[in-house]
Design a protein around this motif. Structure first.
Motif, PDB file in Angstrom:
ATOM      1  N   ALA A 120      49.616  38.787  42.230  1.00  0.00           N
ATOM      2  CA  ALA A 120      49.335  40.764  42.583  1.00  0.00           C
ATOM      3  C   ALA A 120      48.616  40.300  43.868  1.00  0.00           C
ATOM      4  O   ALA A 120      48.729  41.585  44.601  1.00  0.00           O
ATOM      5  N   ALA A 121      47.605  39.362  43.916  1.00  0.00           N
ATOM      6  CA  ALA A 121      47.110  39.690  45.019  1.00  0.00           C
ATOM      7  C   ALA A 121      47.246  39.063  46.311  1.00  0.00           C
ATOM      8  O   ALA A 121      46.570  39.274  47.455  1.00  0.00           O
ATOM      9  N   GLY A 122      48.567  38.348  45.672  1.00  0.00           N
ATOM     10  CA  GLY A 122      49.364  37.961  47.856  1.00  0.00           C
ATOM     11  C   GLY A 122      49.282  36.551  47.093  1.00  0.00           C
ATOM     12  O   GLY A 122      49.543  35.618  47.945  1.00  0.00           O
ATOM     13  N   TYR A 123      48.354  35.703  46.591  1.00  0.00           N
ATOM     14  CA  TYR A 123      48.692  34.173  46.358  1.00  0.00           C
ATOM     15  C   TYR A 123      49.646  33.771  45.531  1.00  0.00           C
ATOM     16  O   TYR A 123      49.258  33.254  44.550  1.00  0.00           O
ATOM     17  N   HIS A 124      50.562  33.858  45.957  1.00  0.00           N
ATOM     18  CA  HIS A 124      51.853  33.578  45.319  1.00  0.00           C
ATOM     19  C   HIS A 124      52.957  32.066  45.964  1.00  0.00           C
ATOM     20  O   HIS A 124      53.749  31.626  45.272  1.00  0.00           O
ATOM     21  N   THR A 125      52.354  31.752  46.692  1.00  0.00           N
ATOM     22  CA  THR A 125      52.597  30.507  47.487  1.00  0.00           C
ATOM     23  C   THR A 125      51.818  29.654  47.771  1.00  0.00           C
ATOM     24  O   THR A 125      50.363  30.360  47.370  1.00  0.00           O
ATOM     25  N   SER A 126      51.550  28.097  48.555  1.00  0.00           N
ATOM     26  CA  SER A 126      50.506  27.039  48.277  1.00  0.00           C
ATOM     27  C   SER A 126      50.121  27.762  49.830  1.00  0.00           C
ATOM     28  O   SER A 126      49.873  28.439  50.582  1.00  0.00           O
ATOM     29  N   PHE A 127      48.598  27.936  49.794  1.00  0.00           N
ATOM     30  CA  PHE A 127      47.517  28.161  51.140  1.00  0.00           C
ATOM     31  C   PHE A 127      47.529  28.169  51.840  1.00  0.00           C
ATOM     32  O   PHE A 127      48.072  28.937  52.892  1.00  0.00           O
ATOM     33  N   ASP A 128      48.513  27.054  52.262  1.00  0.00           N
ATOM     34  CA  ASP A 128      48.777  26.382  53.857  1.00  0.00           C
ATOM     35  C   ASP A 128      49.814  27.347  54.501  1.00  0.00           C
ATOM     36  O   ASP A 128      50.248  27.481  55.560  1.00  0.00           O
ATOM     37  N   GLU A 129      50.941  27.888  52.955  1.00  0.00           N
ATOM     38  CA  GLU A 129      51.770  28.752  52.993  1.00  0.00           C
ATOM     39  C   GLU A 129      51.933  30.326  53.763  1.00  0.00           C
ATOM     40  O   GLU A 129      53.000  30.624  53.794  1.00  0.00           O
ATOM     41  N   LEU A 130      50.786  30.446  52.817  1.00  0.00           N
ATOM     42  CA  LEU A 130      50.448  32.186  52.454  1.00  0.00           C
ATOM     43  C   LEU A 130      50.208  33.055  54.047  1.00  0.00           C
ATOM     44  O   LEU A 130      49.640  32.380  54.760  1.00  0.00           O
ATOM     45  N   ASP A 131      50.959  33.499  53.160  1.00  0.00           N
ATOM     46  CA  ASP A 131      51.362  34.840  54.399  1.00  0.00           C
ATOM     47  C   ASP A 131      51.167  36.439  54.413  1.00  0.00           C
ATOM     48  O   ASP A 131      51.569  36.988  53.346  1.00  0.00           O
ATOM     49  N   PRO A 132      49.618  36.749  54.847  1.00  0.00           N
ATOM     50  CA  PRO A 132      49.005  37.274  54.289  1.00  0.00           C
ATOM     51  C   PRO A 132      49.771  39.089  54.446  1.00  0.00           C
ATOM     52  O   PRO A 132      50.189  39.750  54.009  1.00  0.00           O
ATOM     53  N   GLY A 133      50.322  39.074  55.136  1.00  0.00           N
ATOM     54  CA  GLY A 133      51.358  40.440  55.728  1.00  0.00           C
ATOM     55  C   GLY A 133      50.402  42.211  55.796  1.00  0.00           C
ATOM     56  O   GLY A 133      49.280  41.558  55.748  1.00  0.00           O
ATOM     57  N   ASP A 134      50.712  42.590  56.132  1.00  0.00           N
ATOM     58  CA  ASP A 134      50.212  43.717  56.634  1.00  0.00           C
ATOM     59  C   ASP A 134      50.438  44.831  54.756  1.00  0.00           C
ATOM     60  O   ASP A 134      49.427  45.898  53.851  1.00  0.00           O
ATOM     61  N   ALA A 135      51.323  44.271  53.824  1.00  0.00           N
ATOM     62  CA  ALA A 135      51.480  45.379  52.383  1.00  0.00           C
ATOM     63  C   ALA A 135      49.888  45.281  51.592  1.00  0.00           C
ATOM     64  O   ALA A 135      49.111  43.924  51.642  1.00  0.00           O
ATOM     65  N   PRO A 136      48.981  46.081  50.650  1.00  0.00           N
ATOM     66  CA  PRO A 136      48.555  46.033  50.052  1.00  0.00           C
ATOM     67  C   PRO A 136      48.626  44.715  49.356  1.00  0.00           C
ATOM     68  O   PRO A 136      49.741  44.886  48.629  1.00  0.00           O
ATOM     69  N   ALA A 137      47.480  44.420  48.231  1.00  0.00           N
ATOM     70  CA  ALA A 137      47.354  43.990  46.782  1.00  0.00           C
ATOM     71  C   ALA A 137      48.077  44.537  46.098  1.00  0.00           C
ATOM     72  O   ALA A 137      48.078  45.914  45.916  1.00  0.00           O
ATOM     73  N   GLU A 138      48.852  44.029  45.066  1.00  0.00           N
ATOM     74  CA  GLU A 138      48.984  44.773  44.158  1.00  0.00           C
ATOM     75  C   GLU A 138      48.492  44.805  42.957  1.00  0.00           C
ATOM     76  O   GLU A 138      47.635  44.573  42.792  1.00  0.00           O
ATOM     77  N   PRO A 139      48.669  46.271  42.126  1.00  0.00           N
ATOM     78  CA  PRO A 139      47.674  46.153  41.172  1.00  0.00           C
ATOM     79  C   PRO A 139      48.196  45.027  40.116  1.00  0.00           C
ATOM     80  O   PRO A 139      48.852  45.047  39.371  1.00  0.00           O
ATOM     81  N   ALA A 140      46.988  44.950  39.464  1.00  0.00           N
ATOM     82  CA  ALA A 140      47.035  44.208  38.232  1.00  0.00           C
ATOM     83  C   ALA A 140      45.807  44.758  37.076  1.00  0.00           C
ATOM     84  O   ALA A 140      44.854  44.785  37.564  1.00  0.00           O
ATOM     85  N   GLY A 141      46.793  44.222  35.789  1.00  0.00           N
ATOM     86  CA  GLY A 141      45.877  44.168  34.832  1.00  0.00           C
ATOM     87  C   GLY A 141      44.490  43.694  34.633  1.00  0.00           C
ATOM     88  O   GLY A 141      44.674  42.212  35.233  1.00  0.00           O
ATOM     89  N   PRO A 142      43.551  43.894  33.661  1.00  0.00           N
ATOM     90  CA  PRO A 142      43.047  42.886  33.192  1.00  0.00           C
ATOM     91  C   PRO A 142      44.017  41.028  31.973  1.00  0.00           C
ATOM     92  O   PRO A 142      45.073  41.867  32.093  1.00  0.00           O
ATOM     93  N   CYS A 143      43.407  39.944  32.562  1.00  0.00           N
ATOM     94  CA  CYS A 143      44.068  38.682  32.374  1.00  0.00           C
ATOM     95  C   CYS A 143      44.102  38.624  30.753  1.00  0.00           C
ATOM     96  O   CYS A 143      43.379  39.461  30.063  1.00  0.00           O
ATOM     97  N   GLY A 144      44.792  37.974  29.877  1.00  0.00           N
ATOM     98  CA  GLY A 144      44.375  37.516  28.589  1.00  0.00           C
ATOM     99  C   GLY A 144      46.242  37.086  27.831  1.00  0.00           C
ATOM    100  O   GLY A 144      46.938  37.358  28.811  1.00  0.00           O
ATOM    101  N   GLY A 145      45.883  36.936  26.766  1.00  0.00           N
ATOM    102  CA  GLY A 145      47.451  36.577  26.089  1.00  0.00           C
ATOM    103  C   GLY A 145      47.668  34.851  25.102  1.00  0.00           C
ATOM    104  O   GLY A 145      46.446  33.991  25.786  1.00  0.00           O
ATOM    105  N   THR A 146      48.676  34.923  24.557  1.00  0.00           N
ATOM    106  CA  THR A 146      48.405  33.923  23.699  1.00  0.00           C
ATOM    107  C   THR A 146      48.649  32.800  23.856  1.00  0.00           C
ATOM    108  O   THR A 146      49.325  32.972  24.871  1.00  0.00           O
ATOM    109  N   ILE A 147      48.645  31.232  24.292  1.00  0.00           N
ATOM    110  CA  ILE A 147      49.053  30.202  24.190  1.00  0.00           C
ATOM    111  C   ILE A 147      48.501  28.620  23.681  1.00  0.00           C
ATOM    112  O   ILE A 147      47.618  28.911  22.718  1.00  0.00           O
TER     113      ILE A 147
END
Length: 285
Positions: free
Chosen positions: A95-122
């Protein structure tokens, strides 16, 4: 001193081996490098054919021993850190934009998407060698997987002689070494005799998205890049896995909190604040 460098796990890897040249040393260096590449092929969230990518895609998997072990380490770290270290940050990173490997990251102009608290079962079943994720849960093992690979490479090199493994600031050593650590000013030198160091900070993997500066250190309680007053933390521990966990949790604690926690646990670390303050904590001198 024998030296080998290569790229793996999104960073530069350096292997140092204090041993006479010969077949044993060459074989050890080659095996340590091969282990990095092998573990990356299993544990990278950026490789669609990796076991981790399959787990995130399908929600459950009969896992190989490495994915099973690293996931167990991450879940245990979440428990003892009271959620400050949490592998379920995958979707928050995306959601913050880190969806691909860092050397291929394209920041772009779009704002970061909203994200809520993490968690959940493993859920991990050792007898069945299975991992099952809760609904809408996906995991990222980036830092702890890198620490695991560093520890494995150290194990491979150790029989051949005094050695040091450096994976972008994650360091594990056998024997005595002098290691440089960045501060806000002049770097400092630390003498270590075995053990491991991990350095994490918001000045390392950072980008701008929609005019906002973002970084990869997610606060699981918010699902957003952490707003710590720390710039960087270097933590010392017996293993690179544990050093990775300590560096992340100390960063989220903030400067004063990290000082207190490091002193209470007698866990050595170097803290660098955004205002330039630097502290040697946890008995480090």
């Amino acid at each position: 001193m024998l030296r080998r460098t290569f790229a793996a796990m999104g960073t530069d890897i350096e292997l140092l081996l204090d041993a006479p040249g010969g077949p044993q040393a060459t074989e050890a260096l080659g095996a340590a490098e091969a282990e990095f590449h092998r573990l990356e092929s299993l544990l990278s969230r950026f490789r669609p054919d990796s076991q981790l990518a399959r787990l995130n895609r399908d929600g459950a998997i009969v896992a190989g021993c490495e994915l099973l072990e690293v996931t167990e380490l991450a879940v245990a770290a979440r428990a003892r850190s009271h959620g400050r270290f949490d592998p379920t940050i995958h979707d928050a990173l995306c959601a913050a934009g880190y969806h691909t490997s860092f050397d291929e990251l394209d920041p772009g102009d779009a704002p970061a998407e909203p994200a809520g608290p993490c968690g959940g079962t493993i859920a991990i079943d050792r007898e069945l060698c299975s991992i099952t994720l809760g609904p809408d849960v996906r995991i990222d093992l980036g830092g702890i997987a890198k620490g695991y690979a560093v520890d494995r490479a150290r194990e491979i090199l150790a029989p051949a002689g005094r050695s040091l493994v450096n994976a972008g600031g994650d360091i594990a050593a056998t024997g005595e070494w002098i290691v440089g650590v960045e501060t806000a000013g002049t770097p400092i030198s630390l003498a270590i005799d075995g053990g491991a160091l991990a350095t994490t900070g918001r000045d390392r993997r950072c980008w701008t998205r929609g005019g906002r500066e973002l970084h990869h250190l997610i606060d699981p309680s918010t699902g957003q890049p952490a707003t710590s007053d720390l710039l960087r933390v270097t933590a010392f521990a017996p293993t690179a896995v544990e050093a990775e966990v300590l560096a992340k949790t100390r960063f989220l604690a903030g400067f004063d909190g990290a000082l207190e926690e490091a002193a209470s646990a007698a866990a050595p670390c170097v803290l660098v604040a955004e205002d330039g303050r630097c502290a040697l904590a946890g008995g480090l001198a």
